[in-house]
Design an enzyme around this catalytic site. Structure first.
Site, PDB file in Angstrom:
ATOM      1  N   SER A 161       0.825  -1.205   0.000  1.00  0.00           N
ATOM      2  CA  SER A 161       0.000   0.000   0.000  1.00  0.00           C
ATOM      3  C   SER A 161       0.862   1.258   0.000  1.00  0.00           C
ATOM      4  O   SER A 161       1.933   1.302   0.613  1.00  0.00           O
ATOM      5  CB  SER A 161      -0.914   0.013   1.223  1.00  0.00           C
ATOM      6  OG  SER A 161      -1.823  -1.063   1.178  1.00  0.00           O
ATOM      7  N   ASP A 229       2.358  -3.881  15.506  1.00  0.00           N
ATOM      8  CA  ASP A 229       2.119  -5.191  16.104  1.00  0.00           C
ATOM      9  C   ASP A 229       1.150  -5.020  17.269  1.00  0.00           C
ATOM     10  O   ASP A 229       1.524  -4.520  18.330  1.00  0.00           O
ATOM     11  CB  ASP A 229       3.440  -5.787  16.589  1.00  0.00           C
ATOM     12  CG  ASP A 229       3.233  -7.117  17.282  1.00  0.00           C
ATOM     13  OD1 ASP A 229       2.379  -7.890  16.818  1.00  0.00           O
ATOM     14  OD2 ASP A 229       3.908  -7.374  18.296  1.00  0.00           O
ATOM     15  N   ASP A 232      -1.169 -10.517  20.004  1.00  0.00           N
ATOM     16  CA  ASP A 232      -0.192 -11.396  20.651  1.00  0.00           C
ATOM     17  C   ASP A 232      -0.719 -12.821  20.754  1.00  0.00           C
ATOM     18  O   ASP A 232      -1.924 -13.051  20.938  1.00  0.00           O
ATOM     19  CB  ASP A 232       0.147 -10.893  22.059  1.00  0.00           C
ATOM     20  CG  ASP A 232       1.126  -9.733  22.032  1.00  0.00           C
ATOM     21  OD1 ASP A 232       1.741  -9.498  20.971  1.00  0.00           O
ATOM     22  OD2 ASP A 232       1.262  -9.044  23.060  1.00  0.00           O
TER      23      ASP A 232
END
Length: 643
Positions: A161, A229, A232
Site C-alpha cells: 500500500s 504489532d 499477541d
C-alpha cells in the site's frame, strides 16, 4: 431519499438525515453486492462451509475459535447510542433489499440470503482484518526458530500500500491500498450526502460510511497499514478434569470458558469445534510440536471495540482537526493516516491501539503463565503536521518503527519521494514500474554462453516491470529460479519440514513463499559464498527456457468465492514497484494481491479528484458495471469522482 448513478454505475446517495442515509447505503449495497455481502456474513459467523462445502472448513473453524461473531456482538453493544442506531439503520436497509435481490451465485448454490443482525457490519469488518495483523507472522517465526534457531534472514515483510500528501497549496492526497484482489472488489465507490455532510469515498461492502478513504469537501483522508504489532499469541498450558478446563496463568490455575459448536458442511458430515477462551483470549490453534494451545489477544476483544464510533464523526468532519479527533477512538487495525483540509492544514498520524508489553511478545508466542508478558496499557500514537511531503508505504518510518517488527522494504517509499520531487503527476506515480534490480548478484555470476548473454541483457535493462517487456519476464524467471534453488539449498533444508500450525496459516508459514517475499533479506543474510553460485545456476535455468514477456505469466488472478470465468489481463508492475501488483517469486507469477483502489483527493477542487477500482460498481456477473473499470485500472488510468 435519492440515488443517482454516474456513468460508471457508482451510486451517489441523498437522504434527509444520517440515519436515513445509512438505510439507503445499506439498501443500495445489498442491491449491488448481494452475493458478496452474504459470503462475508457467512464468513463472520463461521458458516460458509454449509453453502460452499469442505474447502471452507479451515476458515469456519478459525472464525468459530477466534469468536468473530461474538466479538462483533460485544463491540456493537458498546457503541454510543447514536452510532448503534446508525449501524442498525444500515442493517435495516440491507435487510429491506435482501428480500427481493437475486444473483446467479444464489441459483448456483441453492442458497438464499439470511437476515442480517444489528452487529453483522462489525463482523464483516472483522472478517476483512482478522488475518490482517501480525500474529500469523509469529507462527512463521516460531517455525523458523525451530528450524534454524535465532536468525534475521527473513527481516522484511511483504506489503504494497502507498499514500502520500503534498502540502500545496492546495494540498493533494493520493494513494492505493493493496489487499487480496477479490471479485467483486473489496472497496465500493460511493457518494453519501445529507444536510449534515457531503462525502465521497471508498466503503467496505457491508459496512456503513467510508472508514478509510474519504473526501468531505473541506477535508480528506486516506490510510495505509501502519505495520504495527497489536496482536499477541500466548502458549497455554491447559489442564482437563472431567468436563472442566483450566489454564495455567501468572497466579496459578485459572478457569477457562469452553463449549462445543457444530459446523454444517455441504456434502459432508457436521464437524464439531471446541471453542476455548482463556484470560488472554480465544484459543486459535495448537502447536503440533509442543502440544500447547495458542490463544490470541487483540485490542478489539479486550476492549470490546473496533472504533466504529469514529465513523459518523468522520463523515461530519470539516477540518484536519476534526478527523484527528474522530480517530482518537479508533482501535484496529492500526493505520497510518494522512489528512489535509482546504486551509492548508496537513497532518500524518497513527490511529489504533498498540499494547505496551515485553519485546518478546512482538516476535513469537510467549508463555501465558509468565507475568512479564502481560499487557501494560497502550502506546501513545504519534501525530505530526506535514509541511512539505509525507509518504507512507508500509515502511519503517520513525513514527511507526517503535510500534512493529515486520515492515516492507524502503524501495517504494524512496521511489515515491523521488517522483514527487520531480513533479510527477499522482496518476503516474501510482503506475511506476521501476524495480530494484539485484545488479551486484547478477554481475558477480560466473557464467558463459547463453547464461552470460542473459546476464548482460539483464544488467543493461532499465529495471521497468512492464507487461510487454521480455527483459522483465526474464528477470522474474531468474528471480524465481533463484528462490527455488535457495529453498533446496542445504543451508535452508531444515525449513522444509511441516509447519506446526493449521493449514489456514500456510500462506504465512510456507518456506518457499517466505523466501520469495524476503528474497533481498535472505540473499544478504546468506552472503555471496552461498548465493553467488545459486544466482549463476538460476541464470543457466532461465537461459534454457524460451523468453517471454512479463505479462504472459504476470496475469490478474482475482479470488472468487464461486469461481466463474473471472476476467484476466497481463499486468505491469511487481511486488517491489510502486505499482505493487504482487506475486510470489518461486511460487507463481499470477497476481492475486494488488491495488484494490487508486485515489487522488484534490483539496482545491473536489470535482477534480479521481479514483478507480479493479472491476466495477456491481457485483453481479453480466451487469454492464461488473468489470467496466478493469481496462482503465490495468492501464493505470483514473475516472472523475463525478460527485
Amino acid at each position: 431519499m435519492k440515488v443517482r448513478r454516474d456513468d460508471w454505475g457508482i451510486p451517489h446517495l441523498w437522504a434527509d438525515d444520517a440515519d436515513q442515509l445509512a438505510f439507503l447505503q445499506g439498501r443500495v449495497t445489498a442491491t449491488d453486492r448481494a452475493w458478496q455481502i452474504e459470503v462475508e456474513r457467512l464468513r463472520s459467523e463461521g458458516r460458509l462451509a454449509a453453502v460452499l462445502g469442505p474447502a471452507e472448513l479451515p476458515w469456519d473453524r478459525f472464525a468459530r475459535r477466534v469468536r468473530l461473531d461474538d466479538t462483533a456482538r460485544r463491540c456493537f453493544a458498546r457503541l454510543a447510542p447514536a452510532t448503534r442506531r446508525w449501524v442498525a439503520a444500515y442493517v435495516d436497509g440491507v435487510n429491506a433489499a435482501l428480500r427481493s435481490v437475486d444473483a446467479p451465485e444464489f441459483a448456483a448454490t441453492g442458497h438464499r440470503p439470511d437476515r442480517w443482525r444489528p452487529w453483522t457490519p462489525l463482523g464483516v469488518f472483522l472478517v476483512q482484518h482478522a488475518l490482517f495483523g501480525t500474529f500469523p507472522h509469529k507462527l512463521w517465526r516460531a517455525d523458523l526458530a525451530a528450524a534454524l534457531g535465532d536468525t534475521e534472514l527473513f527481516a522484511t515483510a511483504g506489503s504494497g500500500s502507498n499514500a502520500w500528501a503534498v502540502a500545496g497549496p492546495p494540498a493533494v492526497l493520493a494513494g492505493d491500498p493493496h489487499r487480496l484482489l477479490e471479485l467483486p472488489g473489496v472497496y465500493q465507490q460511493v457518494g453519501l450526502a445529507c444536510p449534515e455532510f457531503d462525502v465521497i469515498g471508498l466503503a467496505f461492502p457491508g459496512v456503513p460510511g467510508v472508514p478509510h478513504f474519504g473526501h468531505a469537501g473541506g477535508v480528506a483522508w486516506g490510510i495505509t497499514n501502519a505495520m504495527a504489532d497489536y496482536q499477541d499469541l500466548y502458549r497455554e498450558d491447559l489442564r482437563r478434569d472431567g468436563g472442566t478446563v483450566s489454564a495455567r496463568g501468572p497466579a496459578g490455575w485459572e478457569p477457562v470458558a469452553v463449549h462445543v459448536e457444530h459446523i454444517a458442511v455441504r456434502d459432508g458430515a457436521t464437524e464439531p469445534v471446541e471453542v476455548v477462551e482463556t484470560a488472554r483470549g480465544p484459543v486459535v490453534d495448537v502447536d503440533r510440536r509442543t502440544g500447547e494451545a495458542l490463544s490470541l489477544r487483540t485490542p478489539s476483544r479486550v476492549e470490546a471495540a473496533l472504533g466504529f464510533d469514529a465513523l459518523l464523526p468522520l463523515l461530519r468532519a470539516r477540518s484536519t482537526g476534526d478527523v484527528v479527533d474522530a480517530l482518537r477512538c479508533w482501535v484496529e487495525p492500526v493505520n497510518s493516516v494522512l489528512v489535509a483540509d482546504t486551509t492548508g492544514d496537513v497532518c500524518e498520524l497513527v490511529a489504533g491501539l498498540v499494547p505496551v508489553r515485553d519485546e518478546r511478545c512482538r516476535r513469537e508466542p510467549v508463555p501465558a503463565w509468565e507475568s512479564r508478558y502481560a499487557w501494560q496499557g497502550y502506546a501513545r500514537m504519534p501525530s505530526e503536521p506535514v509541511a512539505g511531503v509525507a509518504v507512507h508505504a508500509n515502511d519503517r518510518r520513525p513514527a511507526v518503527a517503535p510500534l512493529g517488527v515486520d515492515f516492507a522494504p524502503p524501495h517504494r517509499a524512496r521511489r515515491i519521494r523521488e517522483l514527487v520531487s520531480t513533479g510527477t503527476p499522482a496518476g503516474s506515480i501510482h503506475t511506476d514500474t521501476q524495480v530494484p534490480v539485484s545488479r551486484d548478484l547478477l554481475a558477480a555470476a560466473e557464467v558463459t554462453g547463453p547464461a552470460a548473454d542473459l546476464r548482460d541483457r539483464l544488467l543493461s535493462w532499465d529495471g521497468r516491470m512492464a507487461a510487454s517487456s521480455v527483459a522483465a519476464g526474464s528477470y522474474a524467471r531468474w528471480r524465481s529460479a533463484l528462490v527455488r534453488r535457495l529453498h533446496d539449498h542445504p543451508a535452508l533444508a531444515a525449513l522444509r519440514g511441516p509447519s506446526a500450525y493449521d493449514e489456514l496459516f500456510a500462506p504465512w508459514t510456507d518456506p518457499l513463499g517466505r523466501i520469495g517475499i524476503a528474497l533481498e533479506s535472505v540473499v544478504a543474510g546468506l552472503g555471496p559464498a552461498v548465493c553467488g553460485p545459486l544466482a549463476a545456476a538460476a541464470l543457466e535455468d532461465t537461459a534454457a527456457e524460451p523468453a517471454r514477456a512479463w505479462g504472459a505469466t504476470h496475469v490478474l488472478a482475482p479470488i472468487q468465492a464461486v469461481p466463474d470465468g473471472a476476467p484476466t489481463v497481463g499486468l505491469d508492475g511487481d511486488t517491489d514497484c510502486v505499482l505493487a501488483t504482487s506475486s510470489v517469486p518461486g511460487v507463481s507469477d499470477a497476481c492475486w494481491r494488488g491495488p484494490v483502489a487508486r485515489w487522488v483527493w484534490d483539496l482545491g477542487d473536489r470535482s477534480a479528484s479521481r479514483w478507480i477500482v479493479p472491476f466495477g460498481a456491481s457485483g453481479r456477473p453480466g451487469d454492464p458495471h461488473y468489470a467496466d473499470q478493469l481496462p482503465l485500472w490495468a492501464a493505470g488510468e483514473l475516472v472523475p469522482v463525478a460527485g
